[in-house]
Design an enzyme around this catalytic site. Sequence first.
Site, mmCIF file in Angstrom:
data_model
loop_
_atom_site.group_PDB
_atom_site.id
_atom_site.type_symbol
_atom_site.label_atom_id
_atom_site.label_comp_id
_atom_site.label_asym_id
_atom_site.label_seq_id
_atom_site.Cartn_x
_atom_site.Cartn_y
_atom_site.Cartn_z
ATOM 1 N N HIS A 140 0.863 -1.279 -0.096
ATOM 2 C CA HIS A 140 0.021 -0.100 -0.149
ATOM 3 C C HIS A 140 0.948 1.239 0.076
ATOM 4 O O HIS A 140 0.569 2.094 -0.725
ATOM 5 C CB HIS A 140 -0.884 0.045 1.261
ATOM 6 C CG HIS A 140 -1.807 1.275 1.331
ATOM 7 N ND1 HIS A 140 -3.142 1.313 1.126
ATOM 8 C CD2 HIS A 140 -1.596 2.394 1.845
ATOM 9 C CE1 HIS A 140 -3.595 2.407 1.237
ATOM 10 N NE2 HIS A 140 -2.429 3.259 1.683
ATOM 11 N N GLU A 141 1.748 1.290 0.963
ATOM 12 C CA GLU A 141 2.574 2.284 1.137
ATOM 13 C C GLU A 141 3.545 2.675 -0.204
ATOM 14 O O GLU A 141 3.672 3.850 -0.975
ATOM 15 C CB GLU A 141 3.576 2.366 2.354
ATOM 16 C CG GLU A 141 2.799 2.427 3.531
ATOM 17 C CD GLU A 141 1.705 3.436 3.661
ATOM 18 O OE1 GLU A 141 2.016 4.518 3.135
ATOM 19 O OE2 GLU A 141 0.886 3.373 4.481
ATOM 20 N N HIS A 184 2.064 4.161 -3.166
ATOM 21 C CA HIS A 184 1.687 6.085 -3.049
ATOM 22 C C HIS A 184 2.836 6.434 -3.923
ATOM 23 O O HIS A 184 2.565 7.324 -4.703
ATOM 24 C CB HIS A 184 2.080 6.618 -1.664
ATOM 25 C CG HIS A 184 0.588 6.153 -0.799
ATOM 26 N ND1 HIS A 184 -0.589 6.843 -1.105
ATOM 27 C CD2 HIS A 184 0.314 5.874 0.457
ATOM 28 C CE1 HIS A 184 -1.630 6.826 -0.372
ATOM 29 N NE2 HIS A 184 -1.060 5.846 0.549
#
Length: 633
Positions: free
Chosen positions: A428-429, A432
């Site tokens: 998820h990170e 980004h």
Amino acid sequence: MHGLLLAAAGLLSLPLHVLAHPQPSTNLAGRGVDLDAYRMADRSSYMSSDDMKLKQPAIASLSGGNYVDTATEVVKRMMPGMTFRMVDDHYVGESGISHVYFRQTMHGMDIDNADFNVNIGKDGKVLSLGHSFYTGPAPDKAPVEKRDFSDPMQAFHGACKALNLPINADKATIQTMNEHEVMFMGTSGAMSDPQGKLCYMAKEDGTLALTWRVETDMGDNWLLSYVDAKETDKVHNVVDYVSHATYQVYKWPIPDPTEGKREIVQNPWNLKTSPFTWISDGKTNYTTTRGNNAIAQANFDGGEDYLNNYRPDSKNLKFEYPYAPNMSPPKSYIDASVTQLFYSANMVHDLYYMLGFTEKAGNFQVNNRGQGGKGNDFVILNAQDGSGTNNANFATPPDGKPGRMRVYIWTKAKPSRDSSFEAGTVIHEYTHGLSNRLCGGPANAGCLNGMESGGMGEGWGDFFATAIRLKPNDNRNSNYVHGEWVNNSPKGNRLYPYSTNLQTNPLVYTSCNKYNEVHAIGTVWCSILYEVLWNLIDKHGKNDGPTPVFENGVPNDGKYLALKLVLDGMAIQPCKPTFVQARDAIIDADMNLTKGSNKCELWKAFAKRGLGVGAKYDPKNRTGSKAVPKECQ
């Protein structure tokens, strides 16, 4: 980001992002300031390939020469009489689409949130475009000629006061970098010397404001604060760049310690995507968790001096360290934590590279091997970061500056849990970083700072994490929860599980009307993309291996095809996109990649969740639609 000033035609913006993992609101870390109140409006327009043919046939048929010249001619024709510069980050993507980015200028200065992106298809013709150029009244004279602006130090103090930044500037001095840019020297409290840039910004009321863009890296937040150049106690908008050998690891796609056992993997890198392996940058070979793509270490104090921080070192390259979920305290297994984080982040790098996030697209690498883009920007991976708990974040500066991921200890279980061991958090990170580098171009990392665009940034992170963790026996009736292990909760940290069942997950496009927080909006976006995923898997099957198999440049299964189309769509869409524009960009990506062979599967997926043909964006009153094109009925 240096470019030519060109007289011509028009669109919107260029910054960096820190995005946090599961927080319910975007607060300035520990200082009680609601950054959501300072978000820029999502004001871009987008013309899809179908729109171009219907509304701008002359421009759609432009071709000849090189793609940069074609794109420049498009902007000149679309925005006659306006001035702009080409941003130095244009490239030809792995799918054959050429991406060219422009920034509007006024009196020789940037309008910092006025961008134009042109996408040229493999046939040399204009595929689509997006823009946010300012079309209102222009100032009569250049402010530099009139000296009609405040001292930059006043703006710096104004930003610190408005955002309650713990920066000591009592002895600060100004170092002039050029006519419009300064550096604030002699401060303390920030991770690097703050900077200021005089620029315009287009306001929501249709007027233009002269601002000082004050850049402050605070660790958990990396901020671009647009301070009014005349009234320095007024902050118009804020962009936050942070979104928020052998290795003994939980091997992909094991999502967390409850679903598998650790094992020893040997040489897990892919030499096509990491030709120096994970532990070399082509110049230096390392015996620790450092290489061309990433550098991982403990960061117990939450500080910025990562190079001198502790990381495991193995002269025989055996990164094999003990860990069990019941071990405590976390420092007792830091070697295993750093190793797992390093492994997961490199796996993401290699997969995203295969899907098109290469050097020229702005990926994270020290040595770009002459393949384009700007190097010297691996991802800094901070395990057990001491600056917070129950969170994780990712800072995405423009291409050429390192990304930074911070993963924290979670205290919602006993003993506490280390999010390095939850693959979904790391994926998820890292996503980004992917979305912020692709949307608007590698040099513009602030295109996902609006409420809806920021929500999509969260949704993409969940989507990639969810798709990657699919199991061999999964089908469209399989449901997934995000963040259940670190949260110690079967409900995870999202509104609903990701599901194709509208009773299990009732979210539709118009659900966004009642949400004013990016993680909630992101859950809606991921719920829509989950429908896309299963429509494509049902048509093309599912590759359960860790990497895609390509046939003529197209993944031969539905899972990786979905990831590829979503990734390509990120690069096609305009800066600060809406759901509707991102939908169109994904459909255009399929038109380019497969000649539109999945058009109806895509439209049916979007329409099921209210993002059909008639869907319209309004920040307070979105209109839903379950309609599909006639040929898909």
